[in-house]
Each structure stands twice: as structure tokens, then as C-alpha cells.
Design a protein around this motif. Structure first.
Motif: not given
Length: 335
Positions: A31-35, A152-157
Motif C-alpha cells: 500500500t505504501v509503495a502504491k501511494e 486488520f487495523l489497516e483494513s479499518l483505518v
């Protein structure tokens, strides 16, 4: 006895939490690489910077232990890990992302593993060996506990929100727990060993090289393990589950060495476990995502890397331990 158990529980809880939270990157890296519109290797430079900084800061941290005591240094380190994770979550660019990992590495040298062992040596004295050995076992579960939580946290926030949650826990929960919960001790005592004999000679150079190369492989695989499992065909959920199980087998390797007691020394553990690590990697490379290859990787690589974690601490004792060392410094784990 109960007091020792409480200290061990508190150290285990805070060390697992600290290692689990600084191990956030394998889960959020894609996700970081995409952003940031960059490649995965550039994102994982952050982990490399953290470990390099931890190593470079170690001499300074050792002096801080002697001046201020391990408990105080650990409390500051926990707070700074929170600051590093907070910067990580708020960074607008890749360069500041790397800077956050440098700060986290400096803080990690003050809080993670070594500082906990230094505190136990100062606090427990005659019980230090058994307490350090037990702590060494349970901290291997950090990834197993926190990678699923991070996912789990990444999927939420999102990954930034996860970083802020972890920053708050380190700064406002772990830091006070260490400062208030751990009993005060005197400052660490400088060991009366001859640094000249320990730091010179081919044996020391070979040990440093062997341990550094092994750490490059084992820490590297752990850092990118989720992405490697995805590369051989697993989806993210399965990759996180398999990578989390690796921590359980690493603890198994440490238990095997513990049960060995006086039957073998650190060098024997290092030779056998060091040979297991490439065999385990070869099993995954040859079999892909098949069940047999995954089991082979978990068992052979996991047990081997866990046992070698013990060997990293005990191999120097085979060659460099001096009989003139004070008793409290001879009570190291797995001797």
C-alpha cells in the motif's frame, strides 16, 4: 519469586509489543509503495535503515545504560519509537518515510532486546540467566501476534491510521508501563573484561561476519516474507497467516536449544541451525505454494532461524568468555 514473574511478564509484554509494532512494514509495504508511486525495494529501504541505525547506535546506548540505568533508557526509547511511528504515519514523502525509520532505529537500540537483557542483568542478578532465556523465547512471537493485528487495523483505518494507533500505544501505554511498572535498579555496572582480547583477532572477525551474514538473511526474510509468499502465488491473507506461523516455529527452535542444556554449546547450535536455513529456503523455492514446501519452509527455516538467534548470543562465549568476569556477567542465557 512473584516479583520476578511480574517483571518478566511486563518485559515480555512490552518487548513483544515493541517488536510487533516496528515490524509493521511487511504488512503495509504494498500500500505504501502504491501511494508513494515507488517500488517495493525502495519502501523496504526503511527496514534496512532501521537495523543499520540500531547497530550504529549500540555503543552510545551502552554508555547510556551505565549512566542512567536500563529502565530510564528503555522508557525514553519506547517514547521515541512512538515518535518514529507517528512521523511514519504523517510523512508526505519517501525521504521523510526513510527518516522516520532512522528515528525508529535509534529508539529501537534504546528499547528493544538488548536494553531488556541489561535491565534483567542489573535487576535479577543470580536469576538473570533463566529470566533472559525465558524472555528470549516469548519475544519470537512478536510477528505472529502483530502481523494479523496490523492487517486488520489497516483494513479499518489504513496504513497511516495504523501507524498513529501504534504510535499512541508506544508513547502513552508502553512508555509509562516501563517507567512506572518496572522496579528501580542501580545503573548498570561496567564489566571488568579485557576489551583488547575480545575485539581483536581472526576469531572475533569470523564471528562478526558469520552473525552479520546470517542476520542479513533471517531478518531480511522476515522483513519481506509476506511479499515472498505472495510472489509464489499466495493471496495476502494466506501469506500473512503463513508468515505469522513462522514465529511459532522460531520459538520452537529456541526451545530445542534450551532443552539441550549442557549437551551442546553455542557453536554446535550455530553450525546445525545455520545449515538448516538455506535448506528451508530451498524447500519453498522448489515447491512453490504447495503444502509440502510450505511445511518444509516453516519447520526447517523457522526452527533453524530460531535456534540461530540463540547461537548469536552464545557463540562468542565459546571463544571469548574470560574466567575473570564478575559472576553477574557470567550468568548469560544458554551457557
Amino acid at each position: 519469586m512473584h516479583r520476578h514473574l511480574f517483571v518478566l511478564f511486563l518485559l515480555a509484554l512490552t518487548q513483544i509489543t515493541g517488536w510487533g509494532m516496528v515490524s509493521i512494514l511487511p504488512v503495509i509495504a504494498t500500500t505504501v509503495a502504491k501511494e508513494f508511486r515507488t517500488s517495493l525495494p525502495m519502501v523496504f529501504v526503511g527496514t534496512s535503515l532501521m537495523f543499520v541505525t540500531m547497530g550504529l547506535a549500540a555503543p552510545w546506548t551502552g554508555r547510556a545504560f551505565r549512566m542512567f540505568g536500563a529502565r530510564s533508557v528503555m522508557a525514553v526509547g519506547a517514547g521515541l519509537i512512538g515518535a518514529g511511528l507517528g512521523l511514519l504515519a504523517l510523512t508526505p514523502s519517501l525521504s521523510l518515510f526513510w527518516a522516520a525509520w532512522v528515528l525508529t532505529g535509534m529508539a529501537g537500540s534504546m528499547f528493544l532486546t538488548t536494553s531488556a537483557y541489561a535491565y534483567i542483568a542489573d535487576y535479577a542478578e543470580d536469576r538473570a540467566r533463566s529470566l533472559i532465556g525465558t524472555l528470549m523465547l516469548v519475544t519470537g512471537l512478536a510477528g505472529s501476534v502483530f502481523w494479523p493485528i496490523t492487517a486488520f487495523l489497516e483494513s479499518l483505518v489504513g496504513w497511516r491510521g495504523t501507524g498513529l494507533v501504534y504510535a499512541g500505544i508506544m508513547a502513552f501505554v508502553v512508555c509509562p508501563l516501563v517507567l512506572i511498572g518496572l522496579p528501580a535498579t542501580g545503573t548498570a555496572t561496567k564489566p571488568a573484561t579485557s576489551t583488547k582480547s575480545a575485539r581483536k583477532g581472526p576469531v572475533f572477525s569470523l564471528l562478526v561476519t558469520a552473525i552479520a551474514l546470517n542476520s542479513f538473511v533471517t531478518f531480511g526474510i522476515e522483513a519481506v516474507g509476506i511479499q515472498l509468499l505472495q510472489a509464489i502465488g499466495m493471496d495476502l491473507t494466506k501469506a500473512i497467516a503463513i508468515a505469522s506461523l513462522l514465529g511459532v516455529f522460531k520459538v520452537g527452535g529456541r526451545v530445542i536449544d534450551l532443552l539441550g542444556g549442557q549437551r551442546w554449546d553455542g557453536l554446535s547450535t550455530g553450525l546445525v541451525s545455520g545449515a538448516m536455513i538455506p535448506v528451508g529456503l530451498a524447500a519453498m523455492w522448489a515447491g512453490g505454494e504447495g503444502g509440502l514446501s510450505v511445511v518444509g519452509f516453516l519447520v526447517i527455516f523457522g526452527v533453524g532461524s530460531g535456534a540461530f538467534a540463540v547461537a548469536r548470543a552464545t557463540m562468542p562465549l565459546v571463544f571469548l568468555r574470560k574466567p575473570t568476569m564478575p559472576p553477574q556477567w557470567q550468568k548469560l542465557p544458554y551457557q
